[in-house]
Design a protein around this motif. Structure first.
Motif, mmCIF file in Angstrom:
data_model
loop_
_atom_site.group_PDB
_atom_site.id
_atom_site.type_symbol
_atom_site.label_atom_id
_atom_site.label_comp_id
_atom_site.label_asym_id
_atom_site.label_seq_id
_atom_site.Cartn_x
_atom_site.Cartn_y
_atom_site.Cartn_z
ATOM 1 N N GLN A 1 29.542 -23.401 23.868
ATOM 2 C CA GLN A 1 28.753 -24.168 22.902
ATOM 3 C C GLN A 1 27.722 -23.233 22.299
ATOM 4 O O GLN A 1 26.941 -22.604 23.019
ATOM 5 C CB GLN A 1 28.044 -25.347 23.576
ATOM 6 C CG GLN A 1 28.838 -26.613 23.551
ATOM 7 C CD GLN A 1 27.991 -27.834 23.868
ATOM 8 O OE1 GLN A 1 27.062 -27.774 24.657
ATOM 9 N NE2 GLN A 1 28.324 -28.951 23.264
ATOM 10 N N ASN A 2 27.699 -23.154 20.982
ATOM 11 C CA ASN A 2 26.793 -22.246 20.280
ATOM 12 C C ASN A 2 25.639 -23.031 19.686
ATOM 13 O O ASN A 2 25.848 -23.952 18.897
ATOM 14 C CB ASN A 2 27.555 -21.496 19.179
ATOM 15 C CG ASN A 2 26.743 -20.344 18.623
ATOM 16 O OD1 ASN A 2 25.539 -20.460 18.428
ATOM 17 N ND2 ASN A 2 27.407 -19.237 18.355
ATOM 18 N N GLU B 1 20.668 -19.668 18.644
ATOM 19 C CA GLU B 1 19.843 -18.710 19.379
ATOM 20 C C GLU B 1 20.422 -18.360 20.747
ATOM 21 O O GLU B 1 20.046 -17.365 21.351
ATOM 22 C CB GLU B 1 18.405 -19.255 19.549
ATOM 23 C CG GLU B 1 18.276 -20.463 20.466
ATOM 24 C CD GLU B 1 18.692 -21.796 19.856
ATOM 25 O OE1 GLU B 1 18.765 -22.787 20.597
ATOM 26 O OE2 GLU B 1 18.936 -21.842 18.630
ATOM 27 N N SER B 2 21.331 -19.168 21.243
ATOM 28 C CA SER B 2 21.959 -18.900 22.536
ATOM 29 C C SER B 2 23.275 -19.651 22.626
ATOM 30 O O SER B 2 23.556 -20.531 21.819
ATOM 31 C CB SER B 2 21.034 -19.324 23.697
ATOM 32 O OG SER B 2 20.876 -20.733 23.704
ATOM 33 N N GLU B 3 24.068 -19.277 23.616
ATOM 34 C CA GLU B 3 25.329 -19.960 23.871
ATOM 35 C C GLU B 3 25.382 -20.428 25.317
ATOM 36 O O GLU B 3 24.820 -19.779 26.205
ATOM 37 C CB GLU B 3 26.507 -19.024 23.596
ATOM 38 C CG GLU B 3 26.663 -18.661 22.131
ATOM 39 C CD GLU B 3 27.826 -17.717 21.889
ATOM 40 O OE1 GLU B 3 28.343 -17.728 20.766
ATOM 41 O OE2 GLU B 3 28.199 -16.981 22.812
ATOM 42 N N HIS C 1 27.268 -30.831 18.635
ATOM 43 C CA HIS C 1 27.269 -30.174 19.943
ATOM 44 C C HIS C 1 27.820 -31.145 20.993
ATOM 45 O O HIS C 1 27.093 -31.661 21.844
ATOM 46 C CB HIS C 1 25.855 -29.702 20.304
ATOM 47 C CG HIS C 1 25.338 -28.680 19.346
ATOM 48 N ND1 HIS C 1 24.280 -28.925 18.507
ATOM 49 C CD2 HIS C 1 25.769 -27.425 19.077
ATOM 50 C CE1 HIS C 1 24.066 -27.855 17.765
ATOM 51 N NE2 HIS C 1 24.956 -26.927 18.091
ATOM 52 N N ARG C 2 29.120 -31.354 20.901
ATOM 53 C CA ARG C 2 29.798 -32.326 21.757
ATOM 54 C C ARG C 2 31.173 -31.784 22.118
ATOM 55 O O ARG C 2 31.908 -31.314 21.253
ATOM 56 C CB ARG C 2 29.933 -33.650 21.004
ATOM 57 C CG ARG C 2 30.690 -34.736 21.739
ATOM 58 C CD ARG C 2 30.772 -35.987 20.882
ATOM 59 N NE ARG C 2 29.459 -36.518 20.558
ATOM 60 C CZ ARG C 2 29.064 -37.762 20.813
ATOM 61 N NH1 ARG C 2 29.897 -38.607 21.390
ATOM 62 N NH2 ARG C 2 27.870 -38.167 20.479
ATOM 63 N N THR D 1 35.806 -35.625 30.665
ATOM 64 C CA THR D 1 34.407 -35.218 30.716
ATOM 65 C C THR D 1 33.924 -35.096 29.285
ATOM 66 O O THR D 1 34.596 -34.470 28.457
ATOM 67 C CB THR D 1 34.227 -33.834 31.374
ATOM 68 O OG1 THR D 1 34.844 -33.826 32.651
ATOM 69 C CG2 THR D 1 32.756 -33.482 31.512
ATOM 70 N N THR D 2 32.777 -35.673 28.991
ATOM 71 C CA THR D 2 32.143 -35.491 27.695
ATOM 72 C C THR D 2 30.803 -34.823 27.935
ATOM 73 O O THR D 2 30.010 -35.293 28.745
ATOM 74 C CB THR D 2 31.930 -36.834 26.966
ATOM 75 O OG1 THR D 2 33.189 -37.491 26.838
ATOM 76 C CG2 THR D 2 31.327 -36.621 25.589
ATOM 77 N N ALA D 3 30.569 -33.715 27.245
ATOM 78 C CA ALA D 3 29.301 -32.997 27.343
ATOM 79 C C ALA D 3 28.662 -32.990 25.965
ATOM 80 O O ALA D 3 29.282 -32.581 24.984
ATOM 81 C CB ALA D 3 29.531 -31.576 27.830
ATOM 82 N N VAL D 4 27.416 -33.463 25.902
ATOM 83 C CA VAL D 4 26.724 -33.619 24.622
ATOM 84 C C VAL D 4 25.316 -33.044 24.736
ATOM 85 O O VAL D 4 24.627 -33.271 25.742
ATOM 86 C CB VAL D 4 26.615 -35.112 24.225
ATOM 87 C CG1 VAL D 4 25.960 -35.255 22.858
ATOM 88 C CG2 VAL D 4 27.970 -35.786 24.249
#
Length: 200
Positions: free
Chosen positions: A24-25, A28-30, A114-115, A126-129
Motif C-alpha cells: 500500500q503506497n 511518503e511511505s509504503e 487505500h483498501r 480479509t479487508t484492510a482499509v
C-alpha cells in the motif's frame, strides 16, 4: 519509490506468503501486507523484512501467543512487534472467516483508495482499509460490518479513543480489537511513532 517501514502479517491457513502480499503506497511511505499460513512462515517473512529495513510490524487474524512469540524471536529486538488482542484464546474456538483491519492515522489515507480485499482459497476474506481519523474509521467499520465482517481489528498506530469510537459505531455486532505493544516493543514503537509524526 518510497520506503517500506511497516509490515502487517495476517494469519490465514493455506496462504502463500510469496504470492499473497500487497504494497500500500501512501506517497511518503509504503506498507507491506502479507498473508501467512502459520507462525513459522510469519517468522520467516518477519526476519526477511526486518533485514530489508522494516521497523514495525503488526500481527492480525488470530495470532496466538505461540505464533506471535515465533515472530518476536525471529525479529530479535530489531523492530517493534504488536499483536491484535483478538487472537489470545479466542481464535481457536472458531475460525476467522471475514475480518477487517483498519489503519487509523495516515493523514493522506483515503478509505476508497487505500483498501485491499483479499478472498481466501478456503473461503472468507480479509479487508484492510486506511482511514485518516477516528470518524472515518468508524464509518468504514459500519460499512464493512454491513458487508459481513465478523471481526474489526484496529491498528497499533491508533489511539484507544479511535478503537472506542469504532466500537460505539458497530455496537455488539462484532468483536473489535486494538493492537497492543508488549513491553519489549514499546520503545521501538514509540520511536517509530515519533518519526512518523515528524514526517507528517
Amino acid at each position: 519509490m518510497s520506503e517500506i517501514v511497516e509490515l502487517f502479517l495476517f494469519l490465514e491457513p493455506g496462504a502463500n506468503p510469496d504470492e499473497d502480499r500487497v504494497v500500500q503506497n501512501f506517497g511518503e511511505s509504503e506498507s507491506l501486507l502479507v498473508w501467512v499460513p502459520d507462525g513459522t512462515a510469519a517468522a520467516k517473512v518477519a526476519a526477511e523484512e526486518v533485514a530489508r529495513g522494516v521497523r514495525l510490524m503488526e500481527l492480525y487474524r488470530g495470532f496466538d501467543l505461540e505464533s506471535a512469540a515465533q515472530v518476536i524471536d525471529a525479529v530479535d529486538g530489531r523492530a517493534a512487534v504488536g499483536v491484535a488482542g483478538f487472537g489470545f484464546g479466542i481464535a481457536t474456538a472458531r475460525p476467522i472467516r471475514d475480518s477487517a483491519t483498519i489503519f487509523v492515522g495516515h493523514p493522506s489515507a483515503d478509505p476508497a483508495v487505500h483498501r485491499v480485499t483479499r478472498a481466501h482459497a478456503g473461503g472468507g476474506r480479509t479487508t484492510a482499509v486506511a482511514a485518516p481519523d477516528s470518524a472515518a474509521a468508524a464509518a468504514v467499520a459500519l460499512e464493512l460490518v454491513g458487508h459481513g465482517a465478523e471481526l474489526i481489528e484496529i491498528c497499533g498506530g491508533a489511539s484507544l479513543l479511535a478503537a472506542r469510537d469504532v466500537r460505539a459505531a458497530v455496537g455488539d455486532r462484532v468483536a473489535v480489537s486494538l493492537v497492543s505493544w508488549p513491553v519489549d516493543s514499546i520503545e521501538r514503537a514509540a520511536a517509530f511513532k515519533a518519526d512518523f509524526d515528524a514526517a507528517h
